[in-house]
Design a protein around this motif. Structure first.
Motif, mmCIF file in Angstrom:
data_model
loop_
_atom_site.group_PDB
_atom_site.id
_atom_site.type_symbol
_atom_site.label_atom_id
_atom_site.label_comp_id
_atom_site.label_asym_id
_atom_site.label_seq_id
_atom_site.Cartn_x
_atom_site.Cartn_y
_atom_site.Cartn_z
ATOM 1 N N UNK A 28 0.844 -1.285 -0.003
ATOM 2 C CA UNK A 28 -0.006 0.082 0.047
ATOM 3 C C UNK A 28 0.850 1.203 0.091
ATOM 4 N N UNK A 29 2.177 0.851 -0.833
ATOM 5 C CA UNK A 29 2.850 2.321 -0.813
ATOM 6 C C UNK A 29 2.340 3.317 -1.657
ATOM 7 N N UNK A 30 2.427 4.518 -1.716
ATOM 8 C CA UNK A 30 2.035 5.375 -2.737
ATOM 9 C C UNK A 30 2.125 5.172 -3.972
ATOM 10 N N UNK A 31 3.198 4.618 -4.454
ATOM 11 C CA UNK A 31 3.535 4.297 -6.045
ATOM 12 C C UNK A 31 2.776 3.149 -5.972
ATOM 13 N N UNK A 32 2.533 2.097 -5.264
ATOM 14 C CA UNK A 32 1.753 0.809 -5.758
ATOM 15 C C UNK A 32 0.442 1.445 -6.036
ATOM 16 N N UNK A 33 -0.060 2.169 -4.873
ATOM 17 C CA UNK A 33 -1.496 2.620 -4.915
ATOM 18 C C UNK A 33 -1.797 3.397 -6.114
ATOM 19 N N UNK A 34 -0.797 4.070 -6.509
ATOM 20 C CA UNK A 34 -1.140 5.032 -7.802
ATOM 21 C C UNK A 34 -1.003 4.216 -8.775
ATOM 22 N N UNK A 35 -0.202 3.335 -8.942
ATOM 23 C CA UNK A 35 -0.426 2.167 -10.043
ATOM 24 C C UNK A 35 -1.597 1.664 -10.092
#
Length: 870
Positions: free
Chosen positions: A12-19
């Motif tokens: 649930x990191x920012x990068x993963x959620x954005x993706x």
């Protein structure tokens, strides 16, 4: 596509959620064009957001916020999310929060912002919610449609229980407030949803009108959705399906608009209409795809508006108890209930089509009637949809329609309601074709049908006190015309052929003549109506784009009109047509031009067209009147005569005695001969302020003046360029502010020295950079240069071009480079384009030959093409 699959990730990191969000958005965008029912995507997006927020809530609160509830409110509370919809959240607690939980919530919200989500949030206790909800109907509405996403169910249930308490916005108060809220919202749009750049959400007939029905139904009846309103016959099953169909279409446009703009914008601006139409699969050459989409949009909001009105009337009776209002009989079939007309013999009555028109005759007869009762409106809707023929084909209908046209109040409220409820479209087949017909320019603000409706209302209101202030001639003329129904017919048909191939004036005249023949009008009356339709633009074109100081122009226009009665009808139609175009187009300048043209033509017709104006007599008369004015101010007659010997005869013909005296007074008092004389009238003259310039002539003078006036943000509407016999210029410019108003005193004090400086040092005059407006950027206009004729050693030229900044200065530069001398300019701006008229000669005073005309045309086209793209 399932939202659960998209969120099947542990990181649930920012990068993963954005993706994950990007992948979900891409899948929805791809699926959009494949779905007829957009609700699947709207609800799926809400479900996706629920799951995302639930996962993030667990991550950031770590189980500590046990008393806290994460609640969806507003549209998100209804489970409706479009790509850029606001995600409205309520973080609800029973008691004030401790600092540690506040920090967790802050981190949670910050993460959502980092995801670039359109978050609207509030952190409140239950008591806060109740208190704020009682103070603000909007907050109360958002709370009523709240939905728990994750968190403490007991806390949320407590809130819902208190929201449903009788003391929290009782349904009677809530209904009255929401109805007033809708009324105010409609007023913000002038009760008109048919602007060419509508707001999908807030327009009358838009999504907010659907929401209003939902909110009231939920508050009073506890209905989870509008389907439940069919149980007690507030809605029929067919009407419920119609509402869903309308909602689905509006949702599709909104979804597509968000995909196109990539932001939360609900305005269907010209900028976006092409791309939205393409996303929705509308195709065709030119603007055909947009036209089809917008026609469906306008017809959809008309249906929503009808259903909204019907349901709110039902709610009014049930919630406010207005069902017990005493009814007053009108005839065997109709009654007056309050200020609404109601059909009491429902069933077969409207199967006789003339009975529909009889209802509107009753409305014309009774000024106390303000509208149509909901059950009767439902009967009209059903009867209208059963029709397999045009109402005008039924002789009894024709009789009643003509009675309405001739009725003193027939073109007031009855006409508006016939237009609003589709009866006019069921009567006239050509009217049905222009319903929702777009007009792709910045001049018109409304669809063709709504523009025409507004035009009829302007004519109808000419006798009122308010209209007489703005249009005194029309207020005096209208009561004198013997058959106003002919004027109303011409109004109905004047634009009815728009959207068809060919000249809409010519085609409309044919339609009008056929209508008059069908309705038994005399040959004379039919010819008048058809003539008005065919020539409905000629008076405005002549006034704004021709030199009406030229006696030959007046004579030519009088020959077209032929008859003073025709002139009266045409003036009324012309003024109403201009006013109904948009709310900003009428100004004192147009009024002054039309007034001058009207009275000059009237004189020509009364004098007889076989007796042309005696030019020499007019010049002598102008001189004598001007001299009398100057002598009254103690000027010496010899000095005046000496000055006037330097002026050419044309000067005295094209200026009024007051102008001549005014100019002469200042020239005689102007002792600094090397310094330019600039005089600005303190009061409006011919609708605007007159700027008079007297100085040594030069070829760059016109370009210098118009550049400086443009730098001062003034609109030039007329220019008369004249030279004295000894090489001085006698130039007159009529200017107005951008809003069409004359100059204020402080503005004249600012402009006068600026012009004097510019004329003294023209080499220092630089055009101020102006940016094109957003709306103008969406349009292009091909430059057209037409040479009308050569007359009196002068060439008349008409120019149609894109209204780019500094346009007149560019034209002046071209004239200067080619040694073309400008004598008269009429400047007309119509939305995104100009339609200007110029009278020019060569430097030695001759008309331009064909080679010179071609050279000028090519130079103007090239210069303005560069100007438009610079």
């Amino acid at each position: 596509m399932q939202a659960t699959e998209t969120l099947a990730l542990d990181d649930l990191s920012l990068k993963s959620v954005k993706e994950a969000m990007a992948e979900f958005n891409a899948k929805q965008a791809a699926a959009f064009s494949q779905l007829d029912d957009i609700s699947e995507l709207v609800l799926e997006r809400s479900d996706f957001m629920d799951q995302l927020l639930t996962r993030l809530w667990h991550k950031f609160t770590d189980g500590m916020a046990k008393e806290l509830s994460l609640v969806a409110v507003g549209g998100y509370g209804r489970g409706e999310l479009h790509p850029k919809s606001d995600i409205d959240l309520l973080l609800l607690s029973a008691q004030p929060l401790c600092s540690e939980i506040e920090q967790q919530i802050s981190a949670f919200i910050t993460f959502l912002w980092d995801l670039r989500l359109e978050i609207g949030h509030s952190v409140r206790t239950i008591d806060d919610c109740i208190q704020l909800g009682l103070e603000d109907i909007t907050i109360a509405t958002n709370l009523i449609e709240s939905r728990l996403i994750i968190g403490n169910e007991t806390t949320f249930t407590t809130l819902k229980t208190r929201l449903h308490a009788p003391t929290f916005w009782p349904s009677t108060t809530f209904f009255s407030a929401k109805r007033e809220e809708q009324r105010q919202r409609h007023l913000n749009y002038r009760d008109n949803g048919y602007s060419l750049e509508p707001d999908i959400k807030s327009n009358p007939g838009g999504l907010r009108d659907l929401h209003t029905l939902y909110w009231v139904a939920r508050r009073h009846f506890g209905a989870a959705n509008l389907l439940e309103m069919t149980i007690d016959n507030y809605l029929t099953q067919a009407e419920y399906r119609e509402l869903l169909e309308c909602q689905n279409f509006l949702w599709k446009i909104r979804f597509a608009l968000h995909l196109v703009t990539n932001r939360a914008d609900n305005r269907l601006l010209f900028d976006y209409q092409t791309d939205v139409a393409t996303k929705l699969g509308y195709q065709g050459q030119g603007n055909a795809g947009i036209e089809t989409m917008m026609k469906q949009f306008y017809r959809t909001i008309r249906r929503v508006a009808e259903l909204n009105e019907m349901l709110l009337q039902h709610f009014d009776e049930d919630i406010l108890g207005n069902a017990e209002i005493e009814s007053v009989p009108i005839d065997d079939h109709f009654q007056l209930k309050g200020d609404l007309i109601v059909l009491v013999t429902a069933g077969e009555f409207f199967h006789r089509p003339e009975s529909i028109l009889q209802l509107f005759l009753h409305i014309a007869d009774n000024p106390n009637i303000k509208g149509i009762y909901s059950t009767t409106l439902r009967e009209i809707r059903e009867s209208r949809r059963r029709l397999t023929y045009w109402l005008q084909d039924i002789p009894p209908c024709r009789e009643k329609f003509m009675a309405l046209l001739k009725h003193p109040r027939g073109m007031g409220l009855p006409l508006t309601l016939m237009h609003k409820y589709g009866v006019l479209a069921a009567y006239i087949p050509q009217w049905n074709k222009i319903l929702g017909q777009m007009q792709f320019d910045l001049f018109h603000a409304y669809t063709v049908d709504e523009h025409t409706h507004r035009l009829i209302k302007y004519i109808y209101n000419f006798p009122t006190k308010e209209s007489k202030v703005e249009h005194p001639i029309c207020g005096d003329l209208f009561p004198t015309i013997k058959k106003p129904e002919l004027l109303f017919l011409a109004a109905i048909f004047h634009d009815i052929a728009k959207g068809r191939k060919g000249d809409h004036s010519e085609l409309g005249a044919i339609d009008a003549q056929a209508f008059c023949d069908l309705h038994g009008l005399s040959a004379h009356d039919g010819r008048l109506v058809a003539w008005l339709v065919k020539h409905h633009l000629v008076m405005s074109v002549t006034a704004q784009r021709r030199d009406i100081q030229d006696p030959d122009v007046i004579t030519e226009f009088a020959r077209v009109v032929q008859d003073e009665k025709y002139l009266n009808y045409l003036l009324l139609l012309t003024v109403a047509d201009i006013c109904a175009t948009n709310d900003d187009v009428w100004n004192s300048w147009k009024g002054a031009l039309l007034k001058e043209l009207y009275y000059q033509t009237q004189k020509a017709l009364r004098r007889g067209l076989e007796k042309p104006i005696d030019v020499r007599s007019r010049i002598r008369d102008h001189k004598q009147q001007a001299l009398n004015k100057l002598l009254s101010k103690a000027f010496n007659s010899n000095a005046v005569e000496t000055l006037w010997k330097r002026f050419k005869a044309d000067y005295f013909l094209r200026h009024t005695p007051s102008q001549i005296a005014w100019h002469s007074e200042y020239i005689l008092q102007h002792y600094e001969k090397d310094k330019p004389l600039v005089v600005i009238s303190k009061r409006a003259s011919r609708g605007g302020n007159e700027v008079f310039i007297y100085c040594k002539d030069s070829l760059d003078l016109f370009a210098t003046v118009v550049t400086e006036l443009n730098n001062k943000n003034l609109n030039i509407h007329d220019a008369t360029i004249m030279n004295s016999r000894d090489g001085y210029t006698l130039d007159t410019f009529i200017v107005l502010e951008p809003d069409g108003e004359p100059l204020a005193i402080d503005r004249t004090r600012e402009i006068k020295p600026a012009l004097e400086q510019a004329l003294t040092h023209p080499e220092k005059v630089v055009a101020r950079t102006q940016r094109l407006s957003r709306r103008k950027k969406q349009f292009s206009v091909a430059t057209q240069v037409n040479f009308l004729s050569n007359k009196n050693h002068r060439t008349m030229m008409e120019l149609i071009a894109y209204d780019s900044p500094g346009l007149l200065a560019t034209i002046g530069d071209v004239f200067q480079k080619l040694d073309v001398v400008l004598h008269t300019a009429k400047i007309t701006t119509i939305g995104e384009q100009v339609e200007d008229f110029f009278i020019v000669t060569t430097e030695d005073g001759h008309a331009l030959n064909s080679e010179q005309q071609n050279e000028l045309k090519q130079a103007l086209v090239a210069a303005l093409a560069c100007d438009a793209h610079s």
